[in-house]
Design an enzyme around this catalytic site. Structure first.
Site, PDB file in Angstrom:
ATOM      1  N   VAL A  23      -5.782   0.870  -4.234  1.00  0.00           N
ATOM      2  CA  VAL A  23      -6.846   0.381  -3.068  1.00  0.00           C
ATOM      3  C   VAL A  23      -7.977  -0.454  -3.420  1.00  0.00           C
ATOM      4  O   VAL A  23      -8.019  -1.669  -2.870  1.00  0.00           O
ATOM      5  CB  VAL A  23      -7.287   1.778  -2.509  1.00  0.00           C
ATOM      6  CG1 VAL A  23      -8.414   1.153  -1.492  1.00  0.00           C
ATOM      7  CG2 VAL A  23      -6.170   2.411  -1.694  1.00  0.00           C
TER       8      VAL A  23
ATOM      9  N   THR B 210      -9.392   7.785   0.719  1.00  0.00           N
ATOM     10  CA  THR B 210      -9.059   8.620   1.738  1.00  0.00           C
ATOM     11  C   THR B 210      -9.819  10.143   1.404  1.00  0.00           C
ATOM     12  O   THR B 210      -9.820  10.501   0.718  1.00  0.00           O
ATOM     13  CB  THR B 210      -7.584   9.067   1.765  1.00  0.00           C
ATOM     14  OG1 THR B 210      -6.684   7.981   1.874  1.00  0.00           O
ATOM     15  CG2 THR B 210      -7.214  10.174   2.640  1.00  0.00           C
TER      16      THR B 210
ATOM     17  N   GLU C 285       2.081   1.142  -1.050  1.00  0.00           N
ATOM     18  CA  GLU C 285       2.309   0.823  -2.553  1.00  0.00           C
ATOM     19  C   GLU C 285       3.668  -0.022  -2.127  1.00  0.00           C
ATOM     20  O   GLU C 285       4.592   0.501  -1.429  1.00  0.00           O
ATOM     21  CB  GLU C 285       2.646   1.843  -3.375  1.00  0.00           C
ATOM     22  CG  GLU C 285       1.186   2.524  -3.710  1.00  0.00           C
ATOM     23  CD  GLU C 285       1.126   3.590  -4.648  1.00  0.00           C
ATOM     24  OE1 GLU C 285       2.444   3.961  -5.286  1.00  0.00           O
ATOM     25  OE2 GLU C 285       0.580   4.665  -4.668  1.00  0.00           O
TER      26      GLU C 285
ATOM     27  N   LYS D 238      -7.476   8.246   9.293  1.00  0.00           N
ATOM     28  CA  LYS D 238      -6.811   7.991   8.339  1.00  0.00           C
ATOM     29  C   LYS D 238      -5.601   9.535   7.843  1.00  0.00           C
ATOM     30  O   LYS D 238      -4.386   9.371   7.676  1.00  0.00           O
ATOM     31  CB  LYS D 238      -7.332   7.935   6.987  1.00  0.00           C
ATOM     32  CG  LYS D 238      -6.869   7.819   5.835  1.00  0.00           C
ATOM     33  CD  LYS D 238      -5.857   6.535   5.343  1.00  0.00           C
ATOM     34  CE  LYS D 238      -4.949   6.949   4.377  1.00  0.00           C
ATOM     35  NZ  LYS D 238      -4.306   6.128   3.692  1.00  0.00           N
TER      36      LYS D 238
ATOM     37  N   LEU E 272      11.875   7.208   9.835  1.00  0.00           N
ATOM     38  CA  LEU E 272      13.077   8.039  10.220  1.00  0.00           C
ATOM     39  C   LEU E 272      14.190   7.861   9.360  1.00  0.00           C
ATOM     40  O   LEU E 272      15.502   8.338   9.599  1.00  0.00           O
ATOM     41  CB  LEU E 272      13.573   8.126  11.623  1.00  0.00           C
ATOM     42  CG  LEU E 272      12.630   8.229  12.739  1.00  0.00           C
ATOM     43  CD1 LEU E 272      13.202   7.934  14.229  1.00  0.00           C
ATOM     44  CD2 LEU E 272      12.339   9.551  12.542  1.00  0.00           C
TER      45      LEU E 272
ATOM     46  N   CYS F  10       0.059   9.916  -1.859  1.00  0.00           N
ATOM     47  CA  CYS F  10      -0.866   9.807  -0.657  1.00  0.00           C
ATOM     48  C   CYS F  10      -0.290  11.125   0.377  1.00  0.00           C
ATOM     49  O   CYS F  10      -1.086  11.925   0.596  1.00  0.00           O
ATOM     50  CB  CYS F  10      -0.789   8.609   0.055  1.00  0.00           C
ATOM     51  SG  CYS F  10      -1.304   7.299  -0.923  1.00  0.00           S
TER      52      CYS F  10
ATOM     53  N   LYS G 216      -0.743  14.833  -0.982  1.00  0.00           N
ATOM     54  CA  LYS G 216      -2.085  15.289  -1.085  1.00  0.00           C
ATOM     55  C   LYS G 216      -3.068  15.207   0.452  1.00  0.00           C
ATOM     56  O   LYS G 216      -3.836  15.941   0.706  1.00  0.00           O
ATOM     57  CB  LYS G 216      -2.910  14.657  -2.154  1.00  0.00           C
ATOM     58  CG  LYS G 216      -3.626  13.498  -1.654  1.00  0.00           C
ATOM     59  CD  LYS G 216      -4.686  12.731  -2.875  1.00  0.00           C
ATOM     60  CE  LYS G 216      -4.862  11.238  -2.648  1.00  0.00           C
ATOM     61  NZ  LYS G 216      -5.619  11.005  -1.331  1.00  0.00           N
TER      62      LYS G 216
ATOM     63  N   ARG H 208       3.654   9.585  -9.608  1.00  0.00           N
ATOM     64  CA  ARG H 208       2.974  10.489  -9.210  1.00  0.00           C
ATOM     65  C   ARG H 208       3.669  11.376  -7.845  1.00  0.00           C
ATOM     66  O   ARG H 208       3.783  10.747  -7.036  1.00  0.00           O
ATOM     67  CB  ARG H 208       1.656  10.176  -8.729  1.00  0.00           C
ATOM     68  CG  ARG H 208       0.717   9.588  -9.942  1.00  0.00           C
ATOM     69  CD  ARG H 208      -0.600   8.916  -9.599  1.00  0.00           C
ATOM     70  NE  ARG H 208      -0.306   8.132  -8.628  1.00  0.00           N
ATOM     71  CZ  ARG H 208      -1.357   7.309  -8.089  1.00  0.00           C
ATOM     72  NH1 ARG H 208      -2.716   8.074  -8.452  1.00  0.00           N
ATOM     73  NH2 ARG H 208      -1.444   6.237  -7.460  1.00  0.00           N
TER      74      ARG H 208
END
Ligand code: UGA
Length: 430
Positions: free
Chosen positions: A12, A122, A156, A205, A251, A261, A264, A328
């Site tokens: 970010v 975030t 990303e 967010k 979908l 993201c 978490k 990650r």
């Protein structure tokens, strides 16, 4: 032109810095990782992100983009300071906000004139209030400041594109002065701007990421029904997605979502809801479905191989999605762990993530390309839908494999064609 400070040079921070510098602003970045800043000064980018290196180099040369080890220097030189540090998950699912607090404290201690402190990381709802309180208490000269929440929605692998052409820009703000400056800053990016209060922006967010994760788990649940009844989930998704109210995006059925993201942010949102007195059961199920997808994939491997122990299994794709080297919370790593525990020998290849994976996976054989993986393997498992895999010479792959088995966790091939080529082929939900 604005003087901008960026604290934290992860995905970010670095992308925001490059894009804002490219728009003509003067940007200075700080990171607590000494080596990262040294590398960035030389134009060495720590992550793979299409287009990022060019933008960083161009703006370093134009002297619009600088890197510093010193946060006080960043505070001194900037009117707008973006907090872009990590908010990793803690064991209980809550977000670890110690880095945000630490930066807020340091900004407070070094402010000598009006600053706009913007949270781009975030963060859970009410973090803005904590930042405001921290800065007020630790600001020795009682300097005026504004706190803003400006959540980031970039993906990303498409970070530059998403930053330059976002669907919307959300600005959570309490005062007109900061609102004017933020509107001015983002004016060259022609996107709808939604101005809200800070708490609303913070929730937008978490709710957005949780909703997208819900779409994925929903289609994965549908995939399991398709599989049991002989329907094709790709066609089901197409048929659903053509309805504009549903939309086609997110979908794609598969082995589930990963990355830093969604997992978490889901946990953090569930946690916040609980603290606020609401049991967000729906999101618990979204998480559960996502975990089950991995176990179902292992079951498919087992059904194809009978016994996993001592079999050689090739994994194609390690990053959590294509066009990134980010591993990650990548589903591939979980699958490798399970297969390894069952006694399989593992070979792996990823177009971009090999350097990162070297440190993480000591017990797997790292290969140079998909064909080296396929050689003498009992089964190939596709974990990331890189174009390189879609374009493989499948006849060659079949010749190299010990058993012609492909388990496709991302549905990159057509089952009928694969069967015609002589593969034992299993996708997801068809
Ligand atoms: C996500 C959001 O899409 C961004 O808007 C947000 O800014 C970002 O998180 C963040 O909070 O920083 P990202 O994690 O980069 O972006 O990746 P996505 O493209 O959203 O994919 C997430 C995961 O979902 C991947 O593992 C992907 O393979 C999986 N996915 C995605 C599916 O399984 N099916 C789909 O249809 C779409």
């Amino acid at each position: 032109m604005q003087n901008i400070g960026i604290v934290g040079t992860g995905y970010v921070g670095l992308v925001t810095a490059a894009v804002l510098a490219d728009l003509g602003n003067k940007v200075i970045c700080e990171d607590c990782n000494y080596q990262k800043i040294e590398d960035l000064k030389k134009g060495i980018i720590p992550i793979y992100e299409p287009g990022l290196q060019d933008k960083v180099l161009k703006n370093i040369r134009a002297k619009r983009l600088k890197f510093s080890h010193r946060l006080p220097e960043v505070v001194k030189k900037s009117k707008i300071i973006f907090i872009c540090v990590g908010t990793p998950p803690r064991k209980d699912g809550s977000a670890d906000l110690s880095s945000v607090e630490n930066v807020a404290r340091k900004i407070a201690q070094n402010m000598k004139e009006y600053k706009i402190i913007v949270s781009k990381s975030t963060v859970p709802v009410q973090t803005g209030e904590w930042v405001k309180r921290t800065v007020s208490m630790l600001n020795p000269h009682k300097v005026e400041f504004s706190v803003v929440s400006n959540p980031e929605f970039l993906r990303e692998g498409r970070a530059i594109e998403d930053s330059l052409h976002p669907d919307r820009i959300v600005i959570g703000v309490e005062d007109k002065k900061a609102e004017r400056t933020m509107r001015q800053l983002f004016k060259p990016i022609r996107a709808p701007i939604l101005v809200t209060d800070i708490k609303t922006a913070e929730i937008i967010k978490h709710a957005s990421n949780s909703f997208l994760a819900t779409k994925i788990s929903f289609i994965n649940a549908v995939a399991n029904i398709c599989e049991k009844t002989g329907a094709d989930v790709n066609k089901v998704a197409e048929g659903m997605g053509l309805d504009k109210r549903i939309g086609r995006a997110f979908l794609r059925a598969g082995v589930g979502f990963g990355g830093f993201c969604f997992p978490k942010d889901l946990s953090a949102f569930i946690y916040i809801a609980k603290i606020a007195g609401y049991d967000f059961e729906l999101l618990n199920v979204v998480q559960k479905i996502n975990e089950t997808q991995k176990q179902l994939l292992v079951k498919k491997i087992e059904q194809a191989l009978w016994i996993i122990r001592d079999k050689t299994i090739g994994i194609l794709g390690l990053s959590f999605k294509p066009d990134t080297d980010d591993i990650r919370f990548a589903p591939a790593l979980d699958i490798i762990k399970i297969l390894r525990n069952e006694g399989a020998k593992i070979k792996v290849y990823d177009p971009k993530a090999m350097r990162k994976v070297k440190k993480e996976l000591k017990y797997v054989k790292l290969c140079q390309d998909p064909y080296e993986v396929a050689k003498n393997c009992d089964c190939l498992v596709i974990m990331t839908e890189w174009d390189e895999f879609k374009e493989m010479d499948l006849r060659k792959v079949k010749r190299l494999l010990r058993q012609p088995i492909i388990i496709d966790g991302r549905n990159i091939f057509e089952p009928a064609e694969m069967h015609k080529l002589g593969f034992i082929y299993k996708g997801i939900g068809r």
